[in-house]
Design a protein around this motif. Structure first.
Motif, PDB file in Angstrom:
ATOM      1  N   GLY A  43       0.768  -1.199   0.035  1.00 41.16           N
ATOM      2  CA  GLY A  43       0.019  -0.079   0.072  1.00 41.16           C
ATOM      3  C   GLY A  43       0.871   1.327  -0.083  1.00 41.16           C
ATOM      4  O   GLY A  43       0.601   2.228   0.567  1.00 41.16           O
ATOM      5  N   VAL A  44       1.909   1.299  -0.638  1.00 42.58           N
ATOM      6  CA  VAL A  44       2.878   2.273  -0.696  1.00 42.58           C
ATOM      7  C   VAL A  44       2.226   3.604  -1.625  1.00 42.58           C
ATOM      8  O   VAL A  44       2.102   3.366  -2.643  1.00 42.58           O
ATOM      9  CB  VAL A  44       4.287   1.966  -1.327  1.00 42.58           C
ATOM     10  N   SER A  45       2.165   4.667  -0.741  1.00 47.13           N
ATOM     11  CA  SER A  45       1.790   5.962  -1.589  1.00 47.13           C
ATOM     12  C   SER A  45       2.720   7.019  -1.261  1.00 47.13           C
ATOM     13  O   SER A  45       3.103   7.244  -0.054  1.00 47.13           O
ATOM     14  CB  SER A  45       0.268   6.249  -0.901  1.00 47.13           C
ATOM     15  N   LEU A  46       2.770   7.967  -2.368  1.00 51.75           N
ATOM     16  CA  LEU A  46       3.824   8.976  -2.124  1.00 51.75           C
ATOM     17  C   LEU A  46       3.384  10.268  -2.918  1.00 51.75           C
ATOM     18  O   LEU A  46       2.956   9.977  -4.080  1.00 51.75           O
ATOM     19  CB  LEU A  46       5.093   8.717  -2.646  1.00 51.75           C
ATOM     20  N   ARG A  47       3.141  11.539  -2.421  1.00 57.72           N
ATOM     21  CA  ARG A  47       3.018  12.578  -3.250  1.00 57.72           C
ATOM     22  C   ARG A  47       4.332  13.521  -3.073  1.00 57.72           C
ATOM     23  O   ARG A  47       4.751  13.663  -2.190  1.00 57.72           O
ATOM     24  CB  ARG A  47       1.669  13.341  -2.649  1.00 57.72           C
TER      25      ARG A  47
ATOM     26  N   ARG B  42       1.330  18.539  -4.654  1.00 53.43           N
ATOM     27  CA  ARG B  42      -0.113  18.057  -4.971  1.00 53.43           C
ATOM     28  C   ARG B  42      -0.230  16.867  -5.973  1.00 53.43           C
ATOM     29  O   ARG B  42      -1.232  16.154  -6.232  1.00 53.43           O
ATOM     30  CB  ARG B  42      -0.868  19.418  -5.683  1.00 53.43           C
ATOM     31  N   ARG B  43       1.014  16.678  -6.291  1.00 53.79           N
ATOM     32  CA  ARG B  43       1.018  15.522  -7.204  1.00 53.79           C
ATOM     33  C   ARG B  43       1.082  13.991  -6.747  1.00 53.79           C
ATOM     34  O   ARG B  43       2.027  14.002  -6.189  1.00 53.79           O
ATOM     35  CB  ARG B  43       2.099  15.730  -8.655  1.00 53.79           C
ATOM     36  N   SER B  44       0.318  13.187  -7.021  1.00 58.36           N
ATOM     37  CA  SER B  44       0.440  11.831  -6.462  1.00 58.36           C
ATOM     38  C   SER B  44       1.525  10.885  -7.344  1.00 58.36           C
ATOM     39  O   SER B  44       1.392  11.147  -8.548  1.00 58.36           O
ATOM     40  CB  SER B  44      -0.893  11.343  -6.623  1.00 58.36           C
ATOM     41  N   VAL B  45       2.491  10.602  -6.728  1.00 57.47           N
ATOM     42  CA  VAL B  45       3.521   9.828  -7.590  1.00 57.47           C
ATOM     43  C   VAL B  45       3.414   8.144  -7.450  1.00 57.47           C
ATOM     44  O   VAL B  45       3.522   7.602  -8.543  1.00 57.47           O
ATOM     45  CB  VAL B  45       4.868  10.214  -7.006  1.00 57.47           C
ATOM     46  N   LEU B  46       3.022   7.669  -6.248  1.00 53.69           N
ATOM     47  CA  LEU B  46       2.632   6.450  -6.172  1.00 53.69           C
ATOM     48  C   LEU B  46       1.473   6.366  -5.225  1.00 53.69           C
ATOM     49  O   LEU B  46       1.079   7.075  -4.455  1.00 53.69           O
ATOM     50  CB  LEU B  46       3.779   5.790  -5.288  1.00 53.69           C
ATOM     51  N   ASP B  47       0.566   5.391  -5.564  1.00 56.10           N
ATOM     52  CA  ASP B  47      -0.853   5.223  -5.195  1.00 56.10           C
ATOM     53  C   ASP B  47      -0.974   3.736  -4.777  1.00 56.10           C
ATOM     54  O   ASP B  47      -1.502   3.159  -5.662  1.00 56.10           O
ATOM     55  CB  ASP B  47      -1.943   5.810  -6.137  1.00 56.10           C
ATOM     56  N   ALA B  48      -1.173   3.602  -3.510  1.00 55.55           N
ATOM     57  CA  ALA B  48      -1.509   2.008  -2.964  1.00 55.55           C
ATOM     58  C   ALA B  48      -0.593   0.974  -3.720  1.00 55.55           C
ATOM     59  O   ALA B  48      -1.484  -0.171  -4.164  1.00 55.55           O
ATOM     60  CB  ALA B  48      -2.767   2.054  -2.920  1.00 55.55           C
TER      61      ALA B  48
ATOM     62  N   ASN C 135       1.756   2.668 -13.392  1.00 56.01           N
ATOM     63  CA  ASN C 135       1.200   3.895 -13.871  1.00 56.01           C
ATOM     64  C   ASN C 135       0.616   4.864 -12.751  1.00 56.01           C
ATOM     65  O   ASN C 135      -0.286   5.002 -12.567  1.00 56.01           O
ATOM     66  CB  ASN C 135      -0.032   4.013 -14.720  1.00 56.01           C
ATOM     67  N   ARG C 136       1.734   4.982 -11.848  1.00 55.34           N
ATOM     68  CA  ARG C 136       1.560   5.553 -10.376  1.00 55.34           C
ATOM     69  C   ARG C 136       0.766   4.505  -9.421  1.00 55.34           C
ATOM     70  O   ARG C 136       1.043   4.399  -8.239  1.00 55.34           O
ATOM     71  CB  ARG C 136       0.823   6.947 -10.518  1.00 55.34           C
ATOM     72  N   HIS C 137       0.037   3.687 -10.064  1.00 59.18           N
ATOM     73  CA  HIS C 137      -0.585   2.645  -9.386  1.00 59.18           C
ATOM     74  C   HIS C 137      -0.407   1.253 -10.235  1.00 59.18           C
ATOM     75  O   HIS C 137      -0.011   1.477 -11.259  1.00 59.18           O
ATOM     76  CB  HIS C 137      -2.105   2.576  -9.156  1.00 59.18           C
ATOM     77  N   VAL C 138      -0.446   0.127  -9.443  1.00 56.20           N
ATOM     78  CA  VAL C 138      -0.171  -0.994 -10.294  1.00 56.20           C
ATOM     79  C   VAL C 138      -1.273  -1.264 -10.982  1.00 56.20           C
ATOM     80  O   VAL C 138      -2.328  -1.559 -10.538  1.00 56.20           O
ATOM     81  CB  VAL C 138       0.056  -2.352  -9.384  1.00 56.20           C
ATOM     82  N   CYS C 139      -1.263  -1.178 -12.433  1.00 54.40           N
ATOM     83  CA  CYS C 139      -2.227  -1.432 -13.436  1.00 54.40           C
ATOM     84  C   CYS C 139      -2.752  -3.040 -13.468  1.00 54.40           C
ATOM     85  O   CYS C 139      -3.510  -3.517 -13.645  1.00 54.40           O
ATOM     86  CB  CYS C 139      -1.682  -0.882 -14.777  1.00 54.40           C
TER      87      CYS C 139
END
Length: 270
Positions: A20-24, A27-33, A206-210
């Protein structure tokens, strides 16, 4: 790399897990869960378009960047060998290959030469770092990463600066190191033709796992097709085959081993 993926998850243990790694960044989301797992003996390849967060995820896995949420679990005492995406070489800096390899990790010259032999590099220990070729530099970086006897190899664009005809040889070398040392491999690559024939698990980011899974399953996934297009997906599906032969610069097979089942240069790969 050689042959079809040989990794069996039931026979391996996780080396590192992102949960569940998320990083901003602002304001830009780089990694989402993002979830990702690398086992001992497994080759995991991160693919995605520019800006998808691949190198950022690598830095999180290495512990260089802390995520805003989620966690990274590493096996106790995990030894990691890392090769960066970009390596600037100052032509004015009088540093030899041997000196570069031992920065932060002293080692006898005999050990350094053994590692260069393992990665198929020429005897270049005394050569100025700035004067070796791109392909030699990648092999030096790989040898330096092996100096720590890593359980996990993290390779960010290992083909950067390597000529086309040497790329499949480097992928084959990575597979051989995995087989010989039993280490896990996490790599980032844009060369989808080689990746799809040379990895156990593909993670499309693509920032999240597609999508994630075996190469053939990922190739058929709607999100992969949406990112890279149906034509590339179909081409890669045809291309994926056992690497028991070499290719020329245009990707055409040069030779075939007896009993390989290949139909020759004019035939279609199964």
């Amino acid at each position: 790399m050689t042959g079809a993926p040989s990794f069996d998850p039931s026979q391996a243990s996780p080396l590192v897990q992102a949960r569940g790694v998320s990083l901003r960044f602002g304001r830009r989301s780089v990694l989402d869960a993002v979830d990702l797992t690398v086992h001992a003996g497994e080759v995991v390849t991160l693919v995605g378009l520019n800006g998808a967060g691949k190198s950022t995820l690598i830095r999180v896995i290495l512990g260089i960047v802390e995520p805003d949420s989620g966690e990274v679990l590493r096996s106790p005492g995990l030894r990691i060998g890392y090769t960066p995406q970009h390596m600037q070489r100052d032509p004015v800096l009088p540093m030899t290959v041997a000196r570069f390899m031992t920065l932060g990790a002293p080692a006898p010259r005999r050990t350094l030469q053994q590692l260069l032999d393992e990665v198929g590099a020429d005897p270049i220990l005394g050569h100025p770092l700035a004067e070796i070729s791109g392909g030699e530099m990648q092999r030096v970086l790989l040898a330096r990463a092996l100096l720590r006897k890593p359980q996990l190899l993290v390779l960010d664009e290992p083909l950067a600066g390597v000529d086309v005809t040497s790329q499949s040889d480097l992928y084959r070398l990575i597979a051989e190191i995995r087989d010989r040392r039993g280490c896990g491999v996490l790599l980032v690559s844009h060369d989808l033709h080689l990746v799809m024939a040379a990895t156990d698990t593909v993670v499309c980011l693509n920032r999240h796992v597609c999508c994630t899974g075996r190469p053939q399953a990922v190739l058929r996934h709607p999100e992969f097709i949406s990112l890279f297009g149906p034509h590339l997906s179909e081409t890669l599906a045809v291309y994926q085959h056992a690497h028991d032969h070499r290719h020329d610069a245009l990707g055409e097979p040069l030779s075939f081993e007896a009993g390989s089942g290949e139909s020759g240069p004019g035939g279609r790969h199964p």
